[in-house]
Write a protein that holds these residues in place. Structure first.
Motif, PDB file in Angstrom:
ATOM      1  N   MET A   5    -119.578 -29.840   6.304  1.00  0.00           N
ATOM      2  CA  MET A   5    -119.660 -28.394   6.487  1.00  0.00           C
ATOM      3  C   MET A   5    -118.810 -27.730   5.410  1.00  0.00           C
ATOM      4  O   MET A   5    -117.709 -28.204   5.098  1.00  0.00           O
ATOM      5  N   ASP A  22    -112.527 -28.675  16.823  1.00  0.00           N
ATOM      6  CA  ASP A  22    -113.712 -28.750  17.680  1.00  0.00           C
ATOM      7  C   ASP A  22    -114.874 -29.391  16.926  1.00  0.00           C
ATOM      8  O   ASP A  22    -115.622 -30.201  17.488  1.00  0.00           O
ATOM      9  N   TYR A  23    -115.042 -29.017  15.666  1.00  0.00           N
ATOM     10  CA  TYR A  23    -116.100 -29.635  14.854  1.00  0.00           C
ATOM     11  C   TYR A  23    -115.808 -31.117  14.626  1.00  0.00           C
ATOM     12  O   TYR A  23    -116.727 -31.940  14.616  1.00  0.00           O
ATOM     13  N   LEU A  28    -118.290 -34.004  13.123  1.00  0.00           N
ATOM     14  CA  LEU A  28    -118.295 -33.619  11.716  1.00  0.00           C
ATOM     15  C   LEU A  28    -117.531 -34.657  10.911  1.00  0.00           C
ATOM     16  O   LEU A  28    -116.435 -35.075  11.285  1.00  0.00           O
ATOM     17  N   HIS A 329    -118.872 -19.569  18.433  1.00  0.00           N
ATOM     18  CA  HIS A 329    -118.283 -20.818  17.962  1.00  0.00           C
ATOM     19  C   HIS A 329    -118.804 -22.006  18.757  1.00  0.00           C
ATOM     20  O   HIS A 329    -119.140 -23.046  18.183  1.00  0.00           O
ATOM     21  N   ARG A 332    -122.133 -23.013  17.551  1.00  0.00           N
ATOM     22  CA  ARG A 332    -122.071 -23.683  16.245  1.00  0.00           C
ATOM     23  C   ARG A 332    -121.586 -25.120  16.398  1.00  0.00           C
ATOM     24  O   ARG A 332    -122.068 -26.023  15.702  1.00  0.00           O
ATOM     25  N   VAL A 333    -120.652 -25.349  17.301  1.00  0.00           N
ATOM     26  CA  VAL A 333    -120.196 -26.712  17.570  1.00  0.00           C
ATOM     27  C   VAL A 333    -121.347 -27.555  18.107  1.00  0.00           C
ATOM     28  O   VAL A 333    -121.530 -28.717  17.707  1.00  0.00           O
ATOM     29  N   ILE A 336    -123.551 -28.768  15.350  1.00  0.00           N
ATOM     30  CA  ILE A 336    -123.015 -29.942  14.655  1.00  0.00           C
ATOM     31  C   ILE A 336    -123.282 -31.199  15.477  1.00  0.00           C
ATOM     32  O   ILE A 336    -123.680 -32.245  14.947  1.00  0.00           O
TER      33      ILE A 336
END
Length: 344
Positions: A5, A22-23, A28, A329, A332-333, A336
């Protein structure tokens, strides 16, 4: 494929880094930190190293003209140390607008300079006494005071071979990346056209590649949104595409415009540039072909995403550098997590 990312250099960096854990938990693999005419990337990458545990960290990219080769090597070794061996040195030539306009340094010989920089960095990381006599760089410096000495790095690096990624889209630059770097990062990657545009360069550079480098890591960027109602996300890519194709350089000296033409969008690239350079930016954005946006992105229902991932794999992509787009958020997590699962 690894999932990466990119972090924006335009602002909100601390807030973004606060969310990185978190990612990281979502799977990630690597985060890329850019450096344009913005805050420097190095201080930000050091901040990330302190706030994460497993995540790989890459400069994406450090311009080759704004630091000496030795400082690039020292910086990479320092970043690898504070991150416990999680750093990748991403470098690239940037462009004349930034290098001559912002740094006041001549934009000359990007190929020759890149080759020598990588050679010098690897000597520094091996803690050799630094002696280099090249066309563009010489250590110790000939002339001057005459007091220069061949020194070696005081500290012992975590690794003597820190991965190097070269950002490149021109034929000769891509050939160089395939020959000397661990990874290659193009911009505006269209898998259906990759072989036509870059295949010969990759093959030529790969034929001279040291087997010790391993397989070339091909890093493709893509906007990410998964669902049946995400079609509008594609439109968000128009401004960036128009900026690069139309305004990132002058007529006859715009690498991104050249790439769009090599993809087969000759008339569209000319129109986008004409509109952008005349100040009609919204019209330039509207002129960006929707097909170009679609093929460079991972936007659509899950079945479509699977098809695009298959096309990326077929084109040789080994790392996806995604920009997840969603309202929150947490969403978005989940993106991923989802793309990590789909790419496994």
């Amino acid at each position: 494929m690894r999932i990466g990312m990119a972090l924006s250099y335009a602002g909100g960096f601390k807030e973004t880094v606060a969310e990185l854990s978190d990612y990281e938990k979502a799977g990630l693999d690597i985060v890329f930190v850019a450096e344009a005419y913005s805050f420097d990337a190095v201080s930000q990458m050091g901040y990330i190293a302190a706030r994460t545990e497993r995540l790989q960290i890459a400069s994406g990219i450090l311009p080759i003209y704004s630091r000496t080769p030795t400082l690039l090597a020292m910086t990479a070794a320092g970043m690898d140390y504070v991150s416990d061996g999680r750093f990748t040195l991403g470098i690239g030539a940037s462009g004349p607008q930034v290098i001559e306009g912002f740094h006041g340094v001549p934009y000359t010989a990007p190929l020759g300079r890149t080759r020598e920089i990588v050679e010098i960095c690897r000597k520094v990381w091996r803690r050799e006494r630094l002696e280099h006599s090249g066309k563009h760089y010489s250590m110790p410096l000939p002339g001057g005071t005459g007091l220069g000495k061949p020194l070696k790095l005081i500290n012992r690096p975590v690794r003597e071979r820190i991965p190097v990624v070269i950002a490149a889209i021109g034929p000769k630059n891509v050939e160089l990346a395939a020959e000397i770097a661990e990874g290659w990062e193009p911009i505006f990657f269209m898998p259906e056209k990759a072989a036509d545009v870059w295949g010969r360069s990759l093959a030529s550079g790969g034929a001279r590649r040291d087997p010790a480098l391993g397989e070339l890591d091909v890093i493709a960027q893509a906007v990410l949104a998964i669902g049946d109602d995400v079609d509008g996300v594609l439109e968000l890519g128009r401004s960036m595409a128009a900026l690069y194709i139309g305004g990132m350089g002058a007529r006859g000296k715009n690498f991104y415009n050249d790439l769009a033409r090599r993809y087969g969008y000759e008339r569209e690239a000319e129109l986008i540039q004409d509109l952008y350079l005349s100040g009609r930016k919204k019209e330039a954005e509207a002129a960006v072909p929707r097909e170009l946006l679609e093929r460079m992105s991972l936007v659509g229902p899950e079945g479509h995403i699977r098809e695009r991932l298959a096309a990326m794999r077929e084109a040789g992509v080994t790392t996806l550098n995604v920009t997840p787009v969603a309202h929150t958020h947490a969403e978005r997590v989940r993106l991923i997590e989802k793309i990590k699962d789909l790419a496994a």
